[in-house]
Design an enzyme around this catalytic site. Structure first.
Site, mmCIF file in Angstrom:
data_model
loop_
_atom_site.group_PDB
_atom_site.id
_atom_site.type_symbol
_atom_site.label_atom_id
_atom_site.label_comp_id
_atom_site.label_asym_id
_atom_site.label_seq_id
_atom_site.Cartn_x
_atom_site.Cartn_y
_atom_site.Cartn_z
ATOM 1 N N TYR A 1 0.820 -1.214 0.000
ATOM 2 C CA TYR A 1 0.000 0.000 0.000
ATOM 3 C C TYR A 1 0.855 1.266 0.000
ATOM 4 O O TYR A 1 0.371 2.351 -0.323
ATOM 5 C CB TYR A 1 -0.949 0.023 1.208
ATOM 6 C CG TYR A 1 -2.043 -1.031 1.146
ATOM 7 C CD1 TYR A 1 -2.219 -1.818 0.015
ATOM 8 C CD2 TYR A 1 -2.908 -1.229 2.212
ATOM 9 C CE1 TYR A 1 -3.206 -2.784 -0.045
ATOM 10 C CE2 TYR A 1 -3.908 -2.191 2.155
ATOM 11 C CZ TYR A 1 -4.044 -2.970 1.027
ATOM 12 O OH TYR A 1 -5.029 -3.919 0.968
ATOM 13 N N LYS B 1 3.534 -15.423 1.852
ATOM 14 C CA LYS B 1 3.453 -16.142 0.575
ATOM 15 C C LYS B 1 4.896 -16.397 0.132
ATOM 16 O O LYS B 1 5.319 -16.038 -0.973
ATOM 17 C CB LYS B 1 2.666 -15.265 -0.428
ATOM 18 C CG LYS B 1 2.284 -15.975 -1.710
ATOM 19 C CD LYS B 1 1.202 -17.028 -1.548
ATOM 20 C CE LYS B 1 0.974 -17.761 -2.854
ATOM 21 N NZ LYS B 1 0.228 -19.017 -2.695
ATOM 22 N N ASP C 1 -2.993 -18.241 1.187
ATOM 23 C CA ASP C 1 -4.158 -18.915 0.588
ATOM 24 C C ASP C 1 -4.684 -20.003 1.527
ATOM 25 O O ASP C 1 -5.892 -20.146 1.736
ATOM 26 C CB ASP C 1 -3.831 -19.481 -0.805
ATOM 27 C CG ASP C 1 -2.431 -20.055 -0.913
ATOM 28 O OD1 ASP C 1 -1.645 -19.923 0.050
ATOM 29 O OD2 ASP C 1 -2.109 -20.657 -1.954
ATOM 30 N N ASP D 1 -5.190 -7.055 5.550
ATOM 31 C CA ASP D 1 -6.402 -6.346 5.145
ATOM 32 C C ASP D 1 -7.479 -7.355 4.748
ATOM 33 O O ASP D 1 -8.633 -7.290 5.185
ATOM 34 C CB ASP D 1 -6.047 -5.436 3.955
ATOM 35 C CG ASP D 1 -7.132 -4.421 3.674
ATOM 36 O OD1 ASP D 1 -8.127 -4.392 4.404
ATOM 37 O OD2 ASP D 1 -6.981 -3.650 2.703
ATOM 38 N N ASP E 1 -10.820 -8.990 7.367
ATOM 39 C CA ASP E 1 -12.247 -8.878 7.009
ATOM 40 C C ASP E 1 -12.894 -10.256 6.974
ATOM 41 O O ASP E 1 -14.041 -10.430 7.385
ATOM 42 C CB ASP E 1 -12.419 -8.196 5.645
ATOM 43 C CG ASP E 1 -12.609 -6.695 5.794
ATOM 44 O OD1 ASP E 1 -12.196 -6.163 6.847
ATOM 45 O OD2 ASP E 1 -13.154 -6.050 4.880
#
Ligand code: NAD
Length: 357
Positions: A142, A192, A224, A248, A252
């Site tokens: 970001y 990852k 994942d 992020d 959620d």
């Protein structure tokens, strides 16, 4: 008597409604627990853009820096989506996080027994959920540079950069260790590293730092798989430590285990200086102004502020117990309602919680 100065940013949408409840509750708690709380309100988000031409005015940022803690409701509205990126309310959030150097975002996800039926997952899958997502907040993709659009090519192209240095990974790992030590001492670091170099550095650094604390049990998971495990068996997690982008998305996902986004608090912290305490949800423009929003996520954020930001642990517990008592009586806002519950407005459920304090 202890005195605290907090900055309240009501922001947009349902923000002013849920802030009103929080203000009343904090005032009552301060009386009952013998401390003084000065609540200074400042413009932030879309409302600040309208009045001052920027979503994060300097005056607001200065006041936040001078406070013991910042309580933020929510910002944003579809009407600001066409503005230049730096003028949008969400850019104000990024500016606030950078200004206060808030590198750690903490999101507890805990099932409240009285709300077991509110989850979209089966009761037996979610009944033991009590986890915390620790997300790095001011680095990674970001904020990484270079970033941008390339338009002078045959087909338009855009790119971002995901980068971390080991110091950024070390300090967020230390926060996760501190939190894990107050809980079950288990950290699952999510990355990852089978594909990304930045994740390899993440994994090596987390291992290096956590191995210095013999109490901590560390596991690693690819992002994942972590998404899959959060839905398959969320009870296995204690502290999830992860980077900005993965955090992020996963936070959620974890949020929805509890059934309503209207129930989830968060804290964004640095090593010294005020933290920002805010609900996970956005400004809910679809229900704004109707007095039907659920104020509990913001109240639980206020509880985190009392506990972590102001060290007023008893007041925080008093507030959480009051919320649980109201929910266990079957009182609900519309987002949590089932056939058997009594549906209250935002201000009404606020008053019921006040009565239990
Ligand atoms: P949202 O969280 O605002 O709403 C999603 C859904 O959840 C809506 O149906 C809404 O009515 C419901 N909801 C959210 N909070 C609720 C509450 N307290 N009580 C009852 N129902 C609630 O997400 P969105 O619709 O994607 O975004 C709306 C705006 O909020 C956008 O402008 C977005 O950029 C912004 N946003 C801000 C923040 C923040 O301030 N930290 C976070 C996320 C989104």
């Amino acid at each position: 008597m202890k005195k605290y100065k907090i900055t309240l940013l009501s922001g947009d949408g349902i923000g002013p409604e849920i802030s009103e409840v929080s203000k009343k509750v904090l005032k009552k708690l301060s009386k009952n627990h013998n401390f003084d709380i000065e609540i200074i309100e400042k413009l932030f988000g879309g409302i600040a853009y309208e009045k001052c031409g920027t979503p994060a005015p300097e005056e607001t940022l200065d006041q936040c820096k001078k406070s013991d803690a910042v309580l933020l409701a929510c910002v944003g509205d579809i009407k600001y989506d066409s503005l230049a990126r730096e003028l949008r309310p969400e850019s104000g959030l990024l500016k606030l996080r950078s200004a206060l150097n808030l590198f750690a975002n903490i999101r507890p996800v805990k099932i409240r027994k009285s709300l077991l039926d509110a989850s979209t997952l089966k009761k037996e899958i979610v009944e033991n959920v009590d986890l915390i997502v620790v997300r790095e907040l001011i680095g990674g993709i970001y904020f990484g540079k270079p970033r941008g659009h390339i338009t002078n090519t045959k087909i338009p192209k855009a790119f971002n950069t995901m980068s971390y240095d080991s110091a950024e990974i070390e300090r967020i790992t230390e926060i996760a260790i501190k939190i894990a030590n107050q809980r079950n001492k288990k950290i699952c670091s999510v990355d990852k590293s089978n594909v990304l170099e930045v994740s390899q550095l993440w994994r090596d650094t987390v291992l290096n730092i956590t191995s210095k604390d013999k109490n901590i049990s560390l596991s690693n998971m690819y992002v994942d798989n972590a998404a899959m495990q959060l839905v398959r068996d969320p009870g296995q997690f204690d502290v999830i430590l992860t980077s900005n982008l993965f955090g992020d998305i996963l936070s959620d996902l974890a949020a929805m285990l509890t059934g309503s986004i209207g129930m989830l608090p968060s804290a964004s912290l640095n090593n010294n200086g005020p933290g920002v305490f805010e609900p996970v949800h956005g400004s809910a423009p679809d229900i704004a102004g109707k007095n039907i929003a659920n104020p509990i996520a913001m109240l639980l954020s206020a509880s985190m502020m009392l506990k972590i930001g102001l060290n007023e642990e008893e007041a925080a517990e008093n507030l959480e117990t009051a919320i649980d008592k109201v929910l266990s009586k079957g009182l609900r806002t519309a987002d949590l309602a089932d056939g058997s519950s009594e549906v209250l407005s935002c201000s009404e459920i606020g008053d019921k919680i006040m009565d239990e304090i």
